[in-house]
Write a protein that holds these residues in place. Sequence first.
Motif, PDB file in Angstrom:
ATOM      1  N   HIS A   1       0.823  -1.208   0.000  1.00 59.17           N
ATOM      2  CA  HIS A   1       0.000   0.000   0.000  1.00 59.17           C
ATOM      3  C   HIS A   1       0.862   1.267   0.000  1.00 59.17           C
ATOM      4  CE1 HIS A   1      -3.643  -2.360   0.785  1.00 59.17           C
ATOM      5  NE2 HIS A   1      -2.920  -3.054   1.646  1.00 59.17           N
ATOM      6  N   LYS A   2       2.155   1.105  -0.083  1.00 54.40           N
ATOM      7  CA  LYS A   2       3.100   2.220  -0.024  1.00 54.40           C
ATOM      8  C   LYS A   2       2.823   3.259  -1.114  1.00 54.40           C
ATOM      9  CE  LYS A   2       8.029   2.921  -1.075  1.00 54.40           C
ATOM     10  NZ  LYS A   2       8.325   4.081  -0.247  1.00 54.40           N
ATOM     11  N   ASN A   3       2.752   4.543  -0.687  1.00 53.06           N
ATOM     12  CA  ASN A   3       2.721   5.667  -1.631  1.00 53.06           C
ATOM     13  C   ASN A   3       3.489   6.821  -1.002  1.00 53.06           C
ATOM     14  OD1 ASN A   3       0.825   7.408  -0.067  1.00 53.06           O
ATOM     15  ND2 ASN A   3      -0.638   5.763  -0.547  1.00 53.06           N
ATOM     16  N   LYS A   4       3.539   7.959  -1.660  1.00 54.57           N
ATOM     17  CA  LYS A   4       4.386   9.063  -1.197  1.00 54.57           C
ATOM     18  C   LYS A   4       3.610  10.172  -0.485  1.00 54.57           C
ATOM     19  CE  LYS A   4       8.080   8.349  -4.556  1.00 54.57           C
ATOM     20  NZ  LYS A   4       8.975   8.989  -5.561  1.00 54.57           N
ATOM     21  N   HIS A   5       2.383   9.872  -0.062  1.00 54.45           N
ATOM     22  CA  HIS A   5       1.530  10.913   0.514  1.00 54.45           C
ATOM     23  C   HIS A   5       2.128  11.519   1.791  1.00 54.45           C
ATOM     24  CE1 HIS A   5      -2.291  13.005   0.523  1.00 54.45           C
ATOM     25  NE2 HIS A   5      -2.430  12.743   1.807  1.00 54.45           N
ATOM     26  N   TRP A   6       2.817  10.710   2.586  1.00 58.05           N
ATOM     27  CA  TRP A   6       3.369  11.159   3.871  1.00 58.05           C
ATOM     28  C   TRP A   6       4.861  11.476   3.780  1.00 58.05           C
ATOM     29  CZ3 TRP A   6       0.931  11.570   8.778  1.00 58.05           C
ATOM     30  CH2 TRP A   6      -0.433  11.246   8.788  1.00 58.05           C
ATOM     31  N   GLN A   7       5.443  11.408   2.607  1.00 54.68           N
ATOM     32  CA  GLN A   7       6.893  11.486   2.468  1.00 54.68           C
ATOM     33  C   GLN A   7       7.479  12.783   3.036  1.00 54.68           C
ATOM     34  OE1 GLN A   7       7.969   8.685   0.802  1.00 54.68           O
ATOM     35  NE2 GLN A   7      10.168   9.025   0.796  1.00 54.68           N
ATOM     36  N   ASN A   8       6.963  13.926   2.623  1.00 56.63           N
ATOM     37  CA  ASN A   8       7.536  15.201   3.056  1.00 56.63           C
ATOM     38  C   ASN A   8       7.319  15.456   4.539  1.00 56.63           C
ATOM     39  OD1 ASN A   8       8.551  15.898   0.529  1.00 56.63           O
ATOM     40  ND2 ASN A   8       6.670  16.892  -0.102  1.00 56.63           N
ATOM     41  N   TYR A   9       6.102  15.208   5.002  1.00 60.06           N
ATOM     42  CA  TYR A   9       5.822  15.442   6.425  1.00 60.06           C
ATOM     43  C   TYR A   9       6.711  14.554   7.293  1.00 60.06           C
ATOM     44  CZ  TYR A   9       3.322  15.700  10.857  1.00 60.06           C
ATOM     45  OH  TYR A   9       2.999  15.869  12.199  1.00 60.06           O
ATOM     46  N   ALA A  10       6.880  13.295   6.916  1.00 61.79           N
ATOM     47  CA  ALA A  10       7.711  12.386   7.702  1.00 61.79           C
ATOM     48  C   ALA A  10       9.178  12.816   7.692  1.00 61.79           C
ATOM     49  CB  ALA A  10       7.568  10.957   7.162  1.00 61.79           C
ATOM     50  N   THR A  11       9.651  13.361   6.575  1.00 59.78           N
ATOM     51  CA  THR A  11      11.012  13.898   6.538  1.00 59.78           C
ATOM     52  C   THR A  11      11.162  15.041   7.528  1.00 59.78           C
ATOM     53  OG1 THR A  11      11.293  13.301   4.214  1.00 59.78           O
ATOM     54  CG2 THR A  11      12.754  14.999   5.072  1.00 59.78           C
ATOM     55  N   ALA A  12      10.152  15.899   7.597  1.00 62.31           N
ATOM     56  CA  ALA A  12      10.202  17.058   8.498  1.00 62.31           C
ATOM     57  C   ALA A  12      10.188  16.637   9.964  1.00 62.31           C
ATOM     58  CB  ALA A  12       9.037  17.999   8.200  1.00 62.31           C
ATOM     59  N   THR A  13       9.408  15.618  10.320  1.00 60.94           N
ATOM     60  CA  THR A  13       9.406  15.180  11.717  1.00 60.94           C
ATOM     61  C   THR A  13      10.746  14.549  12.090  1.00 60.94           C
ATOM     62  OG1 THR A  13       8.389  13.029  11.150  1.00 60.94           O
ATOM     63  CG2 THR A  13       6.906  14.835  11.750  1.00 60.94           C
ATOM     64  N   ALA A  14      11.366  13.832  11.143  1.00 64.68           N
ATOM     65  CA  ALA A  14      12.688  13.265  11.406  1.00 64.68           C
ATOM     66  C   ALA A  14      13.718  14.370  11.615  1.00 64.68           C
ATOM     67  CB  ALA A  14      13.111  12.359  10.248  1.00 64.68           C
ATOM     68  N   ALA A  15      13.658  15.408  10.794  1.00 66.26           N
ATOM     69  CA  ALA A  15      14.602  16.527  10.931  1.00 66.26           C
ATOM     70  C   ALA A  15      14.386  17.262  12.249  1.00 66.26           C
ATOM     71  CB  ALA A  15      14.441  17.487   9.756  1.00 66.26           C
ATOM     72  N   ALA A  16      13.130  17.401  12.673  1.00 67.16           N
ATOM     73  CA  ALA A  16      12.838  18.062  13.949  1.00 67.16           C
ATOM     74  C   ALA A  16      13.426  17.273  15.111  1.00 67.16           C
ATOM     75  CB  ALA A  16      11.326  18.217  14.117  1.00 67.16           C
ATOM     76  N   TYR A  17      13.312  15.951  15.049  1.00 67.70           N
ATOM     77  CA  TYR A  17      13.927  15.124  16.097  1.00 67.70           C
ATOM     78  C   TYR A  17      15.446  15.295  16.086  1.00 67.70           C
ATOM     79  CZ  TYR A  17      15.724  11.267  18.789  1.00 67.70           C
ATOM     80  OH  TYR A  17      16.426  10.538  19.723  1.00 67.70           O
ATOM     81  N   ALA A  18      16.047  15.269  14.899  1.00 64.84           N
ATOM     82  CA  ALA A  18      17.505  15.370  14.799  1.00 64.84           C
ATOM     83  C   ALA A  18      18.010  16.673  15.418  1.00 64.84           C
ATOM     84  CB  ALA A  18      17.935  15.269  13.340  1.00 64.84           C
ATOM     85  N   LYS A  19      17.300  17.767  15.154  1.00 63.71           N
ATOM     86  CA  LYS A  19      17.713  19.046  15.741  1.00 63.71           C
ATOM     87  C   LYS A  19      17.573  19.026  17.255  1.00 63.71           C
ATOM     88  CE  LYS A  19      17.247  24.043  15.444  1.00 63.71           C
ATOM     89  NZ  LYS A  19      16.811  25.187  14.625  1.00 63.71           N
ATOM     90  N   ASP A  20      16.509  18.421  17.748  1.00 65.75           N
ATOM     91  CA  ASP A  20      16.319  18.336  19.194  1.00 65.75           C
ATOM     92  C   ASP A  20      17.382  17.446  19.827  1.00 65.75           C
ATOM     93  OD1 ASP A  20      15.017  19.202  21.435  1.00 65.75           O
ATOM     94  OD2 ASP A  20      13.343  17.795  21.283  1.00 65.75           O
ATOM     95  N   LEU A  21      17.805  16.401  19.124  1.00 62.64           N
ATOM     96  CA  LEU A  21      18.872  15.546  19.638  1.00 62.64           C
ATOM     97  C   LEU A  21      20.172  16.325  19.788  1.00 62.64           C
ATOM     98  CD1 LEU A  21      19.893  12.699  20.412  1.00 62.64           C
ATOM     99  CD2 LEU A  21      20.365  12.320  17.986  1.00 62.64           C
ATOM    100  N   LEU A  22      20.486  17.154  18.798  1.00 64.55           N
ATOM    101  CA  LEU A  22      21.718  17.951  18.871  1.00 64.55           C
ATOM    102  C   LEU A  22      21.719  18.900  20.064  1.00 64.55           C
ATOM    103  CD1 LEU A  22      22.391  18.833  15.114  1.00 64.55           C
ATOM    104  CD2 LEU A  22      23.699  17.284  16.580  1.00 64.55           C
ATOM    105  N   ARG A  23      20.549  19.293  20.522  1.00 66.46           N
ATOM    106  CA  ARG A  23      20.451  20.170  21.703  1.00 66.46           C
ATOM    107  C   ARG A  23      21.072  19.501  22.931  1.00 66.46           C
ATOM    108  NH1 ARG A  23      16.271  20.628  25.547  1.00 66.46           N
ATOM    109  NH2 ARG A  23      15.049  19.093  24.356  1.00 66.46           N
ATOM    110  N   HIS A  24      21.073  18.177  22.962  1.00 68.00           N
ATOM    111  CA  HIS A  24      21.620  17.439  24.108  1.00 68.00           C
ATOM    112  C   HIS A  24      23.058  16.982  23.894  1.00 68.00           C
ATOM    113  CE1 HIS A  24      18.181  17.155  26.817  1.00 68.00           C
ATOM    114  NE2 HIS A  24      17.402  16.983  25.755  1.00 68.00           N
TER     115      HIS A  24
END
Length: 336
Positions: A297-320
Motif C-alpha cells: 500500500h506504499k505511496n508518497k503521501h506522507w513522504q515530506n511530512y515524515a522527513t520534516a518530523t525526522a529533521a525536527a527530532y535530529a535538531k532536538d537531539l543535537l540540543r543534548h
Amino acid sequence: MSRPMNQQFDCSAYTVGWLCANTAEVNISRRFLDEEYAPPPPQPKDENGYIVGRMGSHYLVIAFPLVASSGPVAIACTVAHMTRTFYNIRFGLMVGTGGGAPSAPHPTNPLNDIRLGDVVVSQPSQSHGGVVQYDKGRWTGDDNFEIRSHLEGPPRYLLGAMAALQSDHQSRLDKMMDYFQIAATKFSRSAAPEFRFPGRGQDRLYKPSHLHKGNEGSDCSACGTAALQPRLERQSNHPAVHYGLIASGNATMRSAAHRDRLRDTWGVRCFEMEAAGSGNRFPCVIIRGIANYSDDHKNKHWQNYATATAAAYAKDLLRHVRPEEVLNSQVASRIM
C-alpha cells in the motif's frame, strides 16, 4: 538566514555530518538550520553537494549525492567524500524516511503504536548496533535466515543524548515540535506545504492479508475500509518517537508478510535503503520519519511530512550533544 559570502571557507570548523538521500530531504532539512553559510568551493573528485551552517551549538554539513541515485552504494560514496573534505567530522545523523514495522495495536496506549509521521531512531539492541542489513546473511539448516551484517553502535555521548531526549519526551519537555513549527513558517506566516499534516484519515494500516488494489504507488481509495486494522485514536497529532533496530537493504520492503517475519524475528521497527551504506565504522544515528507501513500500500503521501518530523527530532537531539564532548572524540575518518 545569515550567509557570509566573503569569509575564507574553513572545512575544519564542521564536526557534524547530516546525510540526506535526495533533494526533497535536503530542502526540508536546510530549513532547520539556525544559520546557513556560503557553500565550500568545489573539491577535486568530490561528487557531493553540501549545505553548511549552524544548528544550535554545532556547525554541521548537510551532505547529499549530486547524481540522482539511492541505496547503500550512493550513501557509502557520500560518506566517503564528506569525511575526506570535512576532515573534522566526528559523527553523522542520517535523516530521512522509512517504512514502519507496526506490531499488533496496543490495547490501551496508542502512542506505543507506530503511526505514519512518527519517528524511529536506531538504538543498539542485543548484538546489533542499531541497524541490521537484512539482505545479507545466510540460510541455516532450520530454514531460517541468519543476519550476519550490522553496523556498530553510535558513540557513548550520542547514546547519552538520546537517553536525555527520551526523558524529555516522557516529561513533555522536548522542543521537537517547536523546531518543526519554526522551520515550517521560516519564510512566510503560513506553513510550507511539505510540513502540513496529511490527516489521520490518510493513515491507513491494512491487515497483512489485504493486498493493494490499484497501480503500484497509487492511493488506497479502491482498497476500502473493511480490511483496516482497528486501532485506538490518538488525542494529539504530534508524532511519537520509537527506538529500536532499523533494517536496511538494497530494495524497498513492500511485503507485509516478509515485514512481519523480520519484525517478529529481530524486533525490527523500521525498514529503509540507505543506512547500510554508511559503513560499519562510521559513527552514526539513523533517524527515520515513517512514511508508509512497508507493504504494497506504499505511496508518497506522507513522504515530506515524515522527513520534516525526522529533521525536527535530529535538531532536538543535537540540543543534548555537548560541543566539547564532540571535539574530544575521535574524527570519523580515523575510526573508519
